[in-house]
Scaffold this active site. Sequence first.
Site, PDB file in Angstrom:
ATOM      1  N   PHE A 244      46.101 113.685  31.193  1.00 50.50           N
ATOM      2  CA  PHE A 244      47.461 113.166  30.405  1.00 50.50           C
ATOM      3  C   PHE A 244      47.931 111.668  29.789  1.00 50.50           C
ATOM      4  O   PHE A 244      48.395 110.699  30.113  1.00 50.50           O
ATOM      5  CB  PHE A 244      48.880 112.628  32.130  1.00 50.50           C
ATOM      6  CG  PHE A 244      48.778 114.232  32.605  1.00 50.50           C
ATOM      7  CD1 PHE A 244      50.122 115.311  31.764  1.00 50.50           C
ATOM      8  CD2 PHE A 244      48.717 114.697  34.234  1.00 50.50           C
ATOM      9  CE1 PHE A 244      49.501 116.194  32.391  1.00 50.50           C
ATOM     10  CE2 PHE A 244      48.806 115.816  35.008  1.00 50.50           C
ATOM     11  CZ  PHE A 244      49.465 116.953  34.136  1.00 50.50           C
ATOM     12  N   ILE A 637      52.992 125.982  14.902  1.00 50.51           N
ATOM     13  CA  ILE A 637      52.604 126.486  15.678  1.00 50.51           C
ATOM     14  C   ILE A 637      52.045 127.285  15.952  1.00 50.51           C
ATOM     15  O   ILE A 637      51.091 128.697  15.119  1.00 50.51           O
ATOM     16  CB  ILE A 637      53.519 126.958  16.194  1.00 50.51           C
ATOM     17  CG1 ILE A 637      54.471 126.331  16.555  1.00 50.51           C
ATOM     18  CG2 ILE A 637      52.852 127.434  18.025  1.00 50.51           C
ATOM     19  CD1 ILE A 637      54.481 124.776  17.214  1.00 50.51           C
ATOM     20  N   GLU A 713      52.174 116.206  23.610  1.00 53.11           N
ATOM     21  CA  GLU A 713      53.475 115.052  24.249  1.00 53.11           C
ATOM     22  C   GLU A 713      54.487 114.387  23.915  1.00 53.11           C
ATOM     23  O   GLU A 713      55.534 114.201  24.758  1.00 53.11           O
ATOM     24  CB  GLU A 713      52.740 113.738  23.842  1.00 53.11           C
ATOM     25  CG  GLU A 713      51.312 113.458  24.122  1.00 53.11           C
ATOM     26  CD  GLU A 713      50.369 112.763  23.244  1.00 53.11           C
ATOM     27  OE1 GLU A 713      50.635 111.290  24.104  1.00 53.11           O
ATOM     28  OE2 GLU A 713      49.825 112.588  22.295  1.00 53.11           O
TER      29      GLU A 713
HETATM   30 MO1  MOS Z   1      47.410 111.185  25.585  1.00 49.40          MO
HETATM   31  S1  MOS Z   1      48.460 109.703  26.452  1.00 49.40           S
HETATM   32  O1  MOS Z   1      47.277 110.541  24.444  1.00 49.40           O
HETATM   33  O2  MOS Z   1      46.586 112.418  27.047  1.00 49.40           O
END
Ligand code: MOS
Length: 748
Positions: A244, A637, A713
């Site tokens: 993350f 995709i 993200e």
């Molecule tokens: Mo992401 S916050 O650039 O792993």
Amino acid sequence: MPDTAAAPFVPSAIIGADLPRIDGPLKTTGIAQYAADYHFPNMAHGVAVTSTIASGTIRSIDAGKAEKMPGVLFVLTHENIDSVYRMAPGGRGGRTSEARPPLIDNEISYWGQYVALVLAETYEQALAASAAIKVDYVQTAPNLDRKLDDPQTDALPLRTESKRGDVASAFASAAVKIDQTYITPAETHNPMEMHATVAVWEDPKFTLYETSQGVVNHQHVMAETLGVPRENIQVITRFLGSGFGGKLFPWPHSALAAVAAKHLNRPVKLSVNRRQMFTNVGHRPRTQQHIQLGANAQGKLVSLRHDYRNQTSLHDDIRENCGEATPFLYSTPNLLVTSALVRRNIGTPTPMRGPGAVPGLFALESAIDELTIALKQDPVAFRIAHDTLIDESTGHPFSSRHLKECLETGAKQFGWEKYTPAVGSMKRGDKVIGWGVAAASWGAFRGASEAAVALLSDGTVRVSSGCQDVGTGTYTIYAQIVSDRTGIPIDRIRVVLGDSSLVPGPTSGGSVATATVLPSIAEATDNAIKVALTTATTTPDSPFHGKPADSLAFHEGRVHIKTQPASSGTPYQEILKAAKVQAANGEGKSGPLGADPKAQGYSTHSFGVQFVEVEYDPEIAHLRVSRVLSVIDGGRIINRKTAANQILGAVVMGVGMGLLEQTLYSPKTGQPINGNFADYLVPTHADCPKIEVTFLDHPDPILGEYGARGIGEIGLAGIAPAITNALHHATGIRVRELPITIESLLNT
Ligand code: MOS
């Protein structure tokens, strides 16, 4: 528009396929080795001791008792580290998380800071001894103020991030105004796999088994920190249990493990435990964002001002770029975005999924919702009316922007025609239904990458690069590109990643990995094919001997005459065998978007829209997110399954951001009071809504041949404001500080 000028490249059916991760079986059977899974003979174990104050100095540190405990090998502190190893700040040739090396002096600037490292024969012995270290502190009053107003910061000029027109006069004369402050809390990355380093020293080389989202960057930073040539550092991250963003840049434990391994001349394992995950390896910083919107009587947005500040640590300047999307998301003649950093006695923040944009869009998309209510306009129609195909902050056209189509498609799929705007006007049984919408955006980038492809004489292919797979599907995408270009089935393609000794690949961050690696894999594959074709024409026993190489083609794993079907050709491995060579090798190297002449003059971003339904039970003040529809304009995709999985996971994380997640620091001590998995809440299955994901799948003509943008993200952007907007629709409660708590629901 650039869209229509897209190259006539037609990928095979493998591109966009609903393909499971090729590394899935290794993970589900436990064969996959994560960093902390590595064990070596004679390995020592480290346990870090951390500070119990947030501000002050260490007066003295007594390791005497610990040193005499069974199995203890050494205790590293700020008093002896210089005699053991002189570390240098990293960050010139790579990005580090914390500029200050660990244990560098006796200063304490946050609760949980490393003050010692105990090394012992076993983990249990190190843990027991760590409890016996006595630290005597001189405490000073920490600054832990949750309000990010600060006399010192306020005295400094705000940093201007984007500016056009004159917001002050446009806002002053606007017919309808919104003037509000929005707050997002500190959030902690909680990947299942905690950070860990297993460091091995074999003079003159360090091998670091790491939890890294960027093995090459990690290698560069460690070479600086440890003061050794890059070739004497090898960083290995074969698998990651997610990150993350928390694992993007090296944290101090990695250097500590390396230093300990050299000092003891033994392999050393050092894991960051779950409690330390809340203090020593970054977090999304708290933000406070002031937004002023002005509209004219016709409902046109004439002024947009976004002033944000975020908390950072005492020694690092980490800016949470909350204005990421503000300058270009909507058309408006007058705009100003400013920022400021506010120092607190809390550890150094770091990027967390959609850094800046995600908290920034909470503020912006909440304010836009408030404005549409004040204007009595439909929130979908308002956003469509303010769509723009020109990035008004730069004057450049977007390479590919389909926000309007996201809004229209989403409205249709969600059933927006049934929306009635009055608060509490939609019901299902005893429950009040609320609908909310918010736009999403995240930058589209491409970095530099290299890849190597070997078509092997046993009929398999090896593709390698110093990239890594966070769990997102990067392994699979490498195989797909090779398969697309060679026609060789996926199960005969071996992908080798996660090792800094391979040709360099990008960091897996900023959603850049897919767009970044594709051109280099494509080029490496094409170059390997060229070598195979040349081999076919120059090998006496080859059926194509003496033919011009350009009369041949390579499809379905076979070399064939261009004008004849692939089935008439010869499997490439037979040609390699005839030539008595092991492999046809190709390398590929691609540069960043910024250096690509084709990309000059374009603004590159991904877009999306989140539609959210909440169910509210007024009898018991129970709020649930019941349905989310996410429409993503993320370029082409490459893998439908792993892509949808990214958005599904992000939506779940967004439910956490809206309803649950916040790291609470004790206002007295700076200790995270919910710094564990029992008290820091993330969504469980029971909290998860029904989620639908739609990809528009328009290839971006500027990002590269495949037209893929990153999608790791953007799925999180817009979820939290869509939830609070839906909550307002259901109840009339406007939550401007996340997360939504029971108190805010009862406050009516
Ligand atoms: Mo992401 S916050 O650039 O792993």
